[in-house]
Design an enzyme around this catalytic site. Structure first.
Site, PDB file in Angstrom:
ATOM      1  N   GLY A  31     -16.312 -19.080  31.569  1.00  0.00           N
ATOM      2  CA  GLY A  31     -17.171 -19.903  30.719  1.00  0.00           C
ATOM      3  C   GLY A  31     -18.001 -20.906  31.507  1.00  0.00           C
ATOM      4  O   GLY A  31     -18.123 -20.825  32.724  1.00  0.00           O
ATOM      5  N   HIS A  34     -23.863 -19.981  33.365  1.00  0.00           N
ATOM      6  CA  HIS A  34     -25.136 -20.307  34.013  1.00  0.00           C
ATOM      7  C   HIS A  34     -25.890 -19.008  34.284  1.00  0.00           C
ATOM      8  O   HIS A  34     -25.407 -17.917  33.924  1.00  0.00           O
ATOM      9  CB  HIS A  34     -24.897 -21.108  35.296  1.00  0.00           C
ATOM     10  CG  HIS A  34     -23.888 -20.486  36.206  1.00  0.00           C
ATOM     11  ND1 HIS A  34     -24.092 -19.277  36.831  1.00  0.00           N
ATOM     12  CD2 HIS A  34     -22.638 -20.873  36.572  1.00  0.00           C
ATOM     13  CE1 HIS A  34     -23.048 -18.970  37.555  1.00  0.00           C
ATOM     14  NE2 HIS A  34     -22.127 -19.913  37.408  1.00  0.00           N
ATOM     15  N   HIS A  37     -23.958 -15.977  35.591  1.00  0.00           N
ATOM     16  CA  HIS A  37     -23.231 -15.193  34.582  1.00  0.00           C
ATOM     17  C   HIS A  37     -24.216 -14.342  33.771  1.00  0.00           C
ATOM     18  O   HIS A  37     -23.938 -13.193  33.442  1.00  0.00           O
ATOM     19  CB  HIS A  37     -22.489 -16.108  33.605  1.00  0.00           C
ATOM     20  CG  HIS A  37     -21.420 -16.947  34.221  1.00  0.00           C
ATOM     21  ND1 HIS A  37     -21.509 -18.313  34.310  1.00  0.00           N
ATOM     22  CD2 HIS A  37     -20.226 -16.600  34.760  1.00  0.00           C
ATOM     23  CE1 HIS A  37     -20.414 -18.774  34.879  1.00  0.00           C
ATOM     24  NE2 HIS A  37     -19.618 -17.768  35.162  1.00  0.00           N
ATOM     25  N   GLN A 149     -21.345 -11.007  43.294  1.00  0.00           N
ATOM     26  CA  GLN A 149     -21.142 -10.924  44.741  1.00  0.00           C
ATOM     27  C   GLN A 149     -20.793 -12.297  45.341  1.00  0.00           C
ATOM     28  O   GLN A 149     -20.300 -12.385  46.457  1.00  0.00           O
ATOM     29  CB  GLN A 149     -22.424 -10.341  45.365  1.00  0.00           C
ATOM     30  CG  GLN A 149     -22.423 -10.186  46.864  1.00  0.00           C
ATOM     31  CD  GLN A 149     -21.401  -9.167  47.368  1.00  0.00           C
ATOM     32  OE1 GLN A 149     -21.189  -8.131  46.755  1.00  0.00           O
ATOM     33  NE2 GLN A 149     -20.765  -9.483  48.491  1.00  0.00           N
ATOM     34  N   VAL A 177     -26.947 -15.184  42.318  1.00  0.00           N
ATOM     35  CA  VAL A 177     -28.141 -15.857  41.773  1.00  0.00           C
ATOM     36  C   VAL A 177     -28.146 -17.272  42.337  1.00  0.00           C
ATOM     37  O   VAL A 177     -27.116 -17.966  42.318  1.00  0.00           O
ATOM     38  CB  VAL A 177     -28.116 -15.898  40.231  1.00  0.00           C
ATOM     39  CG1 VAL A 177     -29.343 -16.625  39.689  1.00  0.00           C
ATOM     40  CG2 VAL A 177     -28.064 -14.475  39.666  1.00  0.00           C
ATOM     41  N   SER A 187     -20.292 -22.766  38.258  1.00  0.00           N
ATOM     42  CA  SER A 187     -19.933 -23.738  37.218  1.00  0.00           C
ATOM     43  C   SER A 187     -19.478 -25.040  37.864  1.00  0.00           C
ATOM     44  O   SER A 187     -19.551 -26.107  37.261  1.00  0.00           O
ATOM     45  CB  SER A 187     -18.803 -23.178  36.346  1.00  0.00           C
ATOM     46  OG  SER A 187     -19.196 -21.948  35.794  1.00  0.00           O
TER      47      SER A 187
END
Ligand code: PAF
Length: 282
Positions: A31, A34, A37, A149, A177, A187
């Protein structure tokens, strides 16, 4: 999007989808979603008929003194983001449902792949990951599961577990990313003070510098590691946990930089531990 908090209901839904010939994608997360995800979710959406995202802050993958209690949580915001991505089901079980008081069954990977890097710094962490991921696979019954990754070691361990335990699914690797300035999305970035956030850019800078060194012909692992260390140690708030340069296929030791090389690091800024990595093909 359907929300499932109950394990049996989630399992029944997945079984029904399979009966109707639908392929299922699973994106396991903790959770506080961002763009990293969401890249997993987008890839899942592209490849499968039904997309399930799990949100579960898994207590057994956190060690004593780690950030389980403080780990950021915002189910409402996460649900809104997943609705936008046209996710079919959100699985968000309770801790007692996943781990009843009587829980005593774990899945654990052994060997070099689990012993170094995060395995050395966070004893028990990967046992917690392989156990929860196995449970999520059994509950959500995916044809494909999507992993970033950024957690390169986790990804390799899960791939090995799937191969060795014959889970009937495919693991899909999704690239890291990054924020515009290069910081890998995490997170945990919300924990950073503005000063730490600025210094945290050194992770990617050190990785890119190492890549450049290799591309310019440097093959000595010790020399590359030392240059990375010097760059990171120049940041007063940074404390290196590890810098690792290993075979990107199985994390085995390399004599020199040849083949597919994984350069990975973990660095602490105050209480916040960040990881990042890069693969160089020589
Ligand atoms: O990468 C994560 O967020 C977690 O380790 C995972 C795979 C969801 C298991 O709890």
């Amino acid at each position: 999007m359907q929300l499932f908090e109950n394990i049996t209901k989630m399992q029944e839904w997945a079984r029904e989808q399979k009966k109707q010939g639908q392929s299922i994608a699973l994106v396991p997360t903790m959770g506080y979603l961002h763009e990293g995800h969401l890249a997993l979710v987008k890839e899942a959406r592209r490849q499968c008929d039904k997309v399930v995202v799990s949100i579960f802050v898994n207590p057994i993958q956190f060690g004593a003194g780690e950030d389980f209690e403080q780990y950021p949580r915002d189910l409402e915001q996460d649900s809104a983001l997943l609705e936008k991505e046209r996710v079919d089901a959100l699985f968000s079980p309770g801790i007692r449902d996943m781990y009843p008081g009587s829980f005593q069954t774990f899945v654990e990977a052994y060997g070099e792949i689990t012993e170094k890097m995060c395995g050395a710094s966070r004893p028990g962490h990967f046992k917690g990951v392989t156990t929860v991921v196995s449970k999520l696979f059994n509950i959500c019954q995916p044809d494909r599961a999507y992993f970033g990754q950024k957690d390169a070691q986790q990804l390799m361990i899960v791939e090995k577990m799937v191969r060795e335990l014959n889970f009937p699914l495919e693991i899909i690797r999704v690239p890291i990313v990054r924020e515009k300035d290069g910081l890998a999305m995490s997170s945990r970035n919300v924990y950073l003070s503005p000063e730490e956030r600025a210094e945290a850019l050194v992770l990617y800078r050190a990785l890119k510098m190492a890549e450049e060194e290799i591309k310019n012909g440097e093959r000595e692992i010790g020399i590359i590691r030392q240059k990375m260390e010097e760059m990171i140690e120049a940041c007063p708030r940074a404390a290196i946990d590890y810098i690792a340069i290993n075979n990107a296929n199985d994390l085995s030791e390399l004599q020199t930089c040849t083949g597919k090389v994984l350069i990975a690091l973990a660095v602490k800024f105050g209480k916040t531990r960040l990881i990042d990595n890069l693969i160089v093909e020589v």
